[in-house]
Scaffold this motif. Sequence first.
Motif, PDB file in Angstrom:
ATOM      1  N   GLU A 271      -5.158 -13.164 -35.007  1.00  0.00           N
ATOM      2  CA  GLU A 271      -4.220 -14.239 -35.344  1.00  0.00           C
ATOM      3  C   GLU A 271      -4.952 -15.382 -36.038  1.00  0.00           C
ATOM      4  OE1 GLU A 271      -0.592 -14.192 -32.450  1.00  0.00           O
ATOM      5  OE2 GLU A 271      -1.885 -15.899 -32.014  1.00  0.00           O
ATOM      6  N   GLN A 272      -6.117 -15.699 -35.496  1.00  0.00           N
ATOM      7  CA  GLN A 272      -6.895 -16.799 -36.070  1.00  0.00           C
ATOM      8  C   GLN A 272      -7.286 -16.495 -37.525  1.00  0.00           C
ATOM      9  OE1 GLN A 272     -10.438 -17.629 -33.896  1.00  0.00           O
ATOM     10  NE2 GLN A 272     -10.833 -19.471 -35.096  1.00  0.00           N
ATOM     11  N   GLU A 273      -7.698 -15.262 -37.762  1.00  0.00           N
ATOM     12  CA  GLU A 273      -8.127 -14.911 -39.129  1.00  0.00           C
ATOM     13  C   GLU A 273      -6.950 -14.862 -40.102  1.00  0.00           C
ATOM     14  OE1 GLU A 273     -10.939 -15.221 -39.824  1.00  0.00           O
ATOM     15  OE2 GLU A 273     -12.045 -14.884 -37.966  1.00  0.00           O
ATOM     16  N   CYS A 274      -5.784 -14.445 -39.594  1.00  0.00           N
ATOM     17  CA  CYS A 274      -4.649 -14.285 -40.505  1.00  0.00           C
ATOM     18  C   CYS A 274      -3.896 -15.590 -40.727  1.00  0.00           C
ATOM     19  CB  CYS A 274      -3.683 -13.229 -39.980  1.00  0.00           C
ATOM     20  SG  CYS A 274      -4.376 -11.587 -40.030  1.00  0.00           S
ATOM     21  N   SER A 275      -4.135 -16.586 -39.859  1.00  0.00           N
ATOM     22  CA  SER A 275      -3.340 -17.799 -40.064  1.00  0.00           C
ATOM     23  C   SER A 275      -4.028 -18.804 -40.993  1.00  0.00           C
ATOM     24  CB  SER A 275      -2.957 -18.438 -38.725  1.00  0.00           C
ATOM     25  OG  SER A 275      -4.058 -18.448 -37.882  1.00  0.00           O
ATOM     26  N   HIS A 276      -5.097 -18.398 -41.658  1.00  0.00           N
ATOM     27  CA  HIS A 276      -5.716 -19.271 -42.677  1.00  0.00           C
ATOM     28  C   HIS A 276      -4.703 -19.558 -43.777  1.00  0.00           C
ATOM     29  CE1 HIS A 276     -10.291 -18.791 -42.078  1.00  0.00           C
ATOM     30  NE2 HIS A 276      -9.687 -18.575 -40.940  1.00  0.00           N
ATOM     31  N   LYS A 277      -4.865 -20.727 -44.368  1.00  0.00           N
ATOM     32  CA  LYS A 277      -3.943 -21.105 -45.437  1.00  0.00           C
ATOM     33  C   LYS A 277      -4.101 -20.160 -46.644  1.00  0.00           C
ATOM     34  CE  LYS A 277      -2.884 -25.350 -47.914  1.00  0.00           C
ATOM     35  NZ  LYS A 277      -3.826 -25.473 -48.999  1.00  0.00           N
ATOM     36  N   SER A 278      -5.359 -19.852 -46.937  1.00  0.00           N
ATOM     37  CA  SER A 278      -5.590 -18.979 -48.077  1.00  0.00           C
ATOM     38  C   SER A 278      -5.959 -17.585 -47.585  1.00  0.00           C
ATOM     39  CB  SER A 278      -6.733 -19.537 -48.926  1.00  0.00           C
ATOM     40  OG  SER A 278      -7.174 -18.537 -49.809  1.00  0.00           O
ATOM     41  N   TRP A 279      -5.493 -16.581 -48.321  1.00  0.00           N
ATOM     42  CA  TRP A 279      -5.856 -15.208 -47.946  1.00  0.00           C
ATOM     43  C   TRP A 279      -7.069 -14.705 -48.726  1.00  0.00           C
ATOM     44  CZ3 TRP A 279      -3.042 -10.815 -45.329  1.00  0.00           C
ATOM     45  CH2 TRP A 279      -2.542 -11.273 -44.106  1.00  0.00           C
ATOM     46  N   GLU A 280      -7.748 -15.632 -49.329  1.00  0.00           N
ATOM     47  CA  GLU A 280      -8.970 -15.240 -50.028  1.00  0.00           C
ATOM     48  C   GLU A 280      -9.941 -14.659 -48.987  1.00  0.00           C
ATOM     49  OE1 GLU A 280     -10.621 -18.331 -52.392  1.00  0.00           O
ATOM     50  OE2 GLU A 280     -12.075 -16.961 -53.314  1.00  0.00           O
ATOM     51  N   GLY A 281     -10.474 -13.502 -49.247  1.00  0.00           N
ATOM     52  CA  GLY A 281     -11.455 -12.889 -48.342  1.00  0.00           C
ATOM     53  C   GLY A 281     -10.879 -12.391 -47.035  1.00  0.00           C
ATOM     54  N   VAL A 282      -9.558 -12.198 -46.989  1.00  0.00           N
ATOM     55  CA  VAL A 282      -8.949 -11.802 -45.706  1.00  0.00           C
ATOM     56  C   VAL A 282      -9.523 -10.470 -45.205  1.00  0.00           C
ATOM     57  CG1 VAL A 282      -6.930 -10.650 -46.729  1.00  0.00           C
ATOM     58  CG2 VAL A 282      -6.776 -11.621 -44.455  1.00  0.00           C
ATOM     59  N   ILE A 283      -9.840  -9.578 -46.118  1.00  0.00           N
ATOM     60  CA  ILE A 283     -10.335  -8.253 -45.689  1.00  0.00           C
ATOM     61  C   ILE A 283     -11.646  -8.402 -44.924  1.00  0.00           C
ATOM     62  CG2 ILE A 283     -11.279  -6.063 -46.554  1.00  0.00           C
ATOM     63  CD1 ILE A 283      -9.118  -6.025 -48.655  1.00  0.00           C
ATOM     64  N   THR A 284     -12.533  -9.218 -45.468  1.00  0.00           N
ATOM     65  CA  THR A 284     -13.836  -9.348 -44.796  1.00  0.00           C
ATOM     66  C   THR A 284     -13.733 -10.192 -43.524  1.00  0.00           C
ATOM     67  OG1 THR A 284     -14.225 -10.901 -46.589  1.00  0.00           O
ATOM     68  CG2 THR A 284     -15.551  -8.913 -46.595  1.00  0.00           C
ATOM     69  N   ARG A 285     -12.721 -11.047 -43.447  1.00  0.00           N
ATOM     70  CA  ARG A 285     -12.564 -11.833 -42.216  1.00  0.00           C
ATOM     71  C   ARG A 285     -12.026 -10.957 -41.091  1.00  0.00           C
ATOM     72  NH1 ARG A 285      -9.950 -15.903 -45.286  1.00  0.00           N
ATOM     73  NH2 ARG A 285      -8.028 -15.357 -44.211  1.00  0.00           N
ATOM     74  N   VAL A 286     -11.009 -10.146 -41.419  1.00  0.00           N
ATOM     75  CA  VAL A 286     -10.385  -9.318 -40.373  1.00  0.00           C
ATOM     76  C   VAL A 286     -11.269  -8.118 -40.024  1.00  0.00           C
ATOM     77  CG1 VAL A 286      -8.372  -7.904 -39.824  1.00  0.00           C
ATOM     78  CG2 VAL A 286      -8.079 -10.058 -41.020  1.00  0.00           C
ATOM     79  N   TRP A 287     -11.907  -7.544 -41.056  1.00  0.00           N
ATOM     80  CA  TRP A 287     -12.774  -6.380 -40.802  1.00  0.00           C
ATOM     81  C   TRP A 287     -14.196  -6.764 -41.223  1.00  0.00           C
ATOM     82  CZ3 TRP A 287      -7.836  -5.613 -43.095  1.00  0.00           C
ATOM     83  CH2 TRP A 287      -6.917  -4.959 -42.274  1.00  0.00           C
ATOM     84  N   PRO A 288     -14.899  -7.514 -40.378  1.00  0.00           N
ATOM     85  CA  PRO A 288     -16.178  -8.090 -40.817  1.00  0.00           C
ATOM     86  C   PRO A 288     -17.250  -7.052 -41.144  1.00  0.00           C
ATOM     87  CG  PRO A 288     -15.779  -8.490 -38.470  1.00  0.00           C
ATOM     88  CD  PRO A 288     -14.541  -7.877 -39.009  1.00  0.00           C
ATOM     89  N   LYS A 289     -17.090  -5.818 -40.631  1.00  0.00           N
ATOM     90  CA  LYS A 289     -18.142  -4.832 -40.930  1.00  0.00           C
ATOM     91  C   LYS A 289     -17.818  -4.002 -42.172  1.00  0.00           C
ATOM     92  CE  LYS A 289     -19.965  -4.476 -36.317  1.00  0.00           C
ATOM     93  NZ  LYS A 289     -19.686  -3.855 -35.042  1.00  0.00           N
ATOM     94  N   ALA A 290     -16.682  -4.288 -42.790  1.00  0.00           N
ATOM     95  CA  ALA A 290     -16.318  -3.510 -43.992  1.00  0.00           C
ATOM     96  C   ALA A 290     -17.353  -3.758 -45.081  1.00  0.00           C
ATOM     97  CB  ALA A 290     -14.934  -3.917 -44.477  1.00  0.00           C
ATOM     98  N   THR A 291     -17.869  -2.671 -45.650  1.00  0.00           N
ATOM     99  CA  THR A 291     -18.908  -2.832 -46.679  1.00  0.00           C
ATOM    100  C   THR A 291     -18.442  -2.385 -48.053  1.00  0.00           C
ATOM    101  OG1 THR A 291     -19.893  -1.223 -45.201  1.00  0.00           O
ATOM    102  CG2 THR A 291     -21.372  -2.832 -46.132  1.00  0.00           C
ATOM    103  N   ILE A 292     -17.468  -1.502 -48.083  1.00  0.00           N
ATOM    104  CA  ILE A 292     -16.998  -1.054 -49.401  1.00  0.00           C
ATOM    105  C   ILE A 292     -15.480  -0.852 -49.393  1.00  0.00           C
ATOM    106  CG2 ILE A 292     -18.929   0.126 -50.553  1.00  0.00           C
ATOM    107  CD1 ILE A 292     -18.189   2.648 -49.065  1.00  0.00           C
ATOM    108  N   ILE A 293     -14.928  -0.974 -50.582  1.00  0.00           N
ATOM    109  CA  ILE A 293     -13.509  -0.691 -50.766  1.00  0.00           C
ATOM    110  C   ILE A 293     -13.447   0.518 -51.699  1.00  0.00           C
ATOM    111  CG2 ILE A 293     -11.298  -1.601 -51.590  1.00  0.00           C
ATOM    112  CD1 ILE A 293     -12.257  -3.468 -49.536  1.00  0.00           C
ATOM    113  N   GLU A 294     -12.812   1.587 -51.230  1.00  0.00           N
ATOM    114  CA  GLU A 294     -12.762   2.810 -52.041  1.00  0.00           C
ATOM    115  C   GLU A 294     -11.340   3.099 -52.493  1.00  0.00           C
ATOM    116  OE1 GLU A 294     -15.363   6.116 -50.111  1.00  0.00           O
ATOM    117  OE2 GLU A 294     -14.976   4.516 -48.689  1.00  0.00           O
ATOM    118  N   SER A 295     -11.188   3.296 -53.768  1.00  0.00           N
ATOM    119  CA  SER A 295      -9.868   3.593 -54.315  1.00  0.00           C
ATOM    120  C   SER A 295     -10.072   3.971 -55.779  1.00  0.00           C
ATOM    121  CB  SER A 295      -8.991   2.342 -54.203  1.00  0.00           C
ATOM    122  OG  SER A 295      -7.661   2.664 -54.381  1.00  0.00           O
ATOM    123  N   ILE A 296      -8.987   4.111 -56.520  1.00  0.00           N
ATOM    124  CA  ILE A 296      -9.154   4.293 -57.966  1.00  0.00           C
ATOM    125  C   ILE A 296      -8.823   2.963 -58.630  1.00  0.00           C
ATOM    126  CG2 ILE A 296      -8.186   5.441 -59.995  1.00  0.00           C
ATOM    127  CD1 ILE A 296      -7.987   7.977 -58.265  1.00  0.00           C
TER     128      ILE A 296
END
Length: 646
Positions: A271-296
């Motif tokens: 809740e704390q991570e998602c209630s930030h005013k800006s969603w900039e960097g939300v992925i790394t805040r919610v999943w702090p160990k995420a190292t890569i984003i895989e997609s096309i």
Amino acid sequence: MSLGLELKDLEELTSKAKQIQDNVLKEILTLNANTEYLQQFLHGSNDKELFKKNVPVVSYEDMKPYIEGVANGEPSNVISGGPITRFLRSSGTSGGKQKIFPVNDMYSEKLGYVFALRSLVMSKNFGDNVTKKGKKLEFLYTRPESTTPSGLPVSTVFTSFFISDYFKNRPSKGIPRYTSPDQVILCPDNKQSLYCHLLCGLIQKDEVVRIGATFAYALVLAINFLEDHWKELCSNIRSGHISDWITDLNCRNSVSAILGGPNPELADVIEQECSHKSWEGVITRVWPKATIIESIFTGQMAQYIPIVEFYSNKLPLVSTTYGSSESTFGMNVNPLDKPQDVSYTFVPNIDYFEFLPVGYEGDMTSNIVDLVNVKLGCYYEPVVTNYFGLHRYLIGDILQVTGFYNRTPQCRFVRRKNVVLSVVTETTTEEDLLKALAHATLVLESSDLMLVGFTCYADIFTFPGHYVFYWELKGKDVNDVVKLDKNILVECCYALEESFDALYRRLRSRAGLIGALEIRVVQQGTFDSLMEYFISQGGSIAQYKTPICISSSEALAVLENKEETVHPFGLMKERPPLTISLLVQFFLLALIGITVNQGFYLLGLAYASPTFASAMRNSVPAIAIIMACTLKYLNLLISRKFLLKE
Ligand code: AMP
């Protein structure tokens, strides 16, 4: 296909590409030599030279009667020596109409093989901590199958893969450990599936090291969904009870097992991570160990690079695979390359690949080249011969050869072949549009807005015809109401038009045969409605690619229905309001331009001669230019380079 794969197998495959391709062709021709289709060209032979000489290069329309024959109950051997057990449906969002392609279980095995190879490359580049120890939150979906009149199942590539025995009994080596149980992937309701993917990903948030989706659009969709549903997700985690609208029992039970019981501490953290005013960097805040984003992220998906970078704090974006319903072509062996620089290395033991040079002259069969004979820097359309009945089938993509991995070409995805905008004689390709869009996005960066969806079409029903861009914008801060800044949008129009080629600009400015480009800002959620429209036509989220250009009137209606504001700005199209001051100016212009002008002309005629008066009249344009230069008016026009540059 052996799954005891090692990295040295990739080296061997790519070093012996020619020999492997020859063997693949021999195998395919031996298997299919007696089909009704090949008989007419090869008379039962499996000879490569005869194949090269006699078998025509074809498109879907040529193969359709054979494919539909089998779909309607004719035996598989009309086109395929092996049994046809299902059909794969292409997405139809990039090339227009949906198509179906015959396959059997071997298709999934080959896809799994490429995934396994890719996984080795990922381990080499990111280490075992990322690829083996952690988990992957991947937004994967299936869709209910339909059947052909003869009762054979029809599904998308990913549905067929996830329901296959290959996936059910998957080797631990090639496929990552997902945070979601299979029941979530197999849930026929994509909304429930997405909710459960997120719930599982949040519960196991500290184990997530990789985040992915097949195409980048699905990733953006998931983050937008999280933005709308994080409170509900947190409340489920807090209470240990899954929302009642998750009615798919398999999904519910399997996710309940992961949820365990109430976990208010975890809910607080999320809740704390998602209630930030800006969603900039939300992925790394919610999943702090995420190292890569895989997609096309290549081709049509390049438009999502800025927004995914925004959400992920610029984690490495890894474009993974290049494939289609017809075949799996290649994989990215340099996953650390920037998404804009990615090339795919063809995998030579999947199918038989040939390449038709772009802009060839003469007949197709004499121009076509083998996989190993392509030339660096040249542009080609891939042509595939697969195990299930496609022979020398044109894929409809344009690739550029950027290098070789051992003896195997690496290609950059350039564009779909037939995706172009044209009003008069200019052709603006998918690649041109994406480049122009990248320039316009830079302009947008100076505002608080982000582009979350884009498509366009050429309006040729008005005169002069012009390009219409549909944009969906979103504020950088979550609660920002999208406030449109007219000036920024006008600058975006300029940036787009200035990026197009000389012919476009000439037709636009000199000849006036192309009208001012329009940006229409659509309501938020419109591009999701567009996706839903395409899915309702039989597509799937997993395979969905937002079309760069739209031609279907139904799809356009989805965009028009949702239109919030029309910005027919473009150059010179905007009219200021008629004020008193403007009326006075008009009066003075009329007085000087007509009355005084005529008066002086007649006076001149009385003092001089008709010959002198005519000569003076002809030199008026030259005098006007000299005056315009002296008064710096011409400089002004030159600085608006679009107007004069060619
Ligand atoms: P479908 O037949 O619906 O699976 O769509 C296949 C098409 O998706 C291909 O022909 C490409 O146009 C596009 N596509 C697949 N993979 C990529 C990729 N890595 N980069 C760009 N476009 C891709």
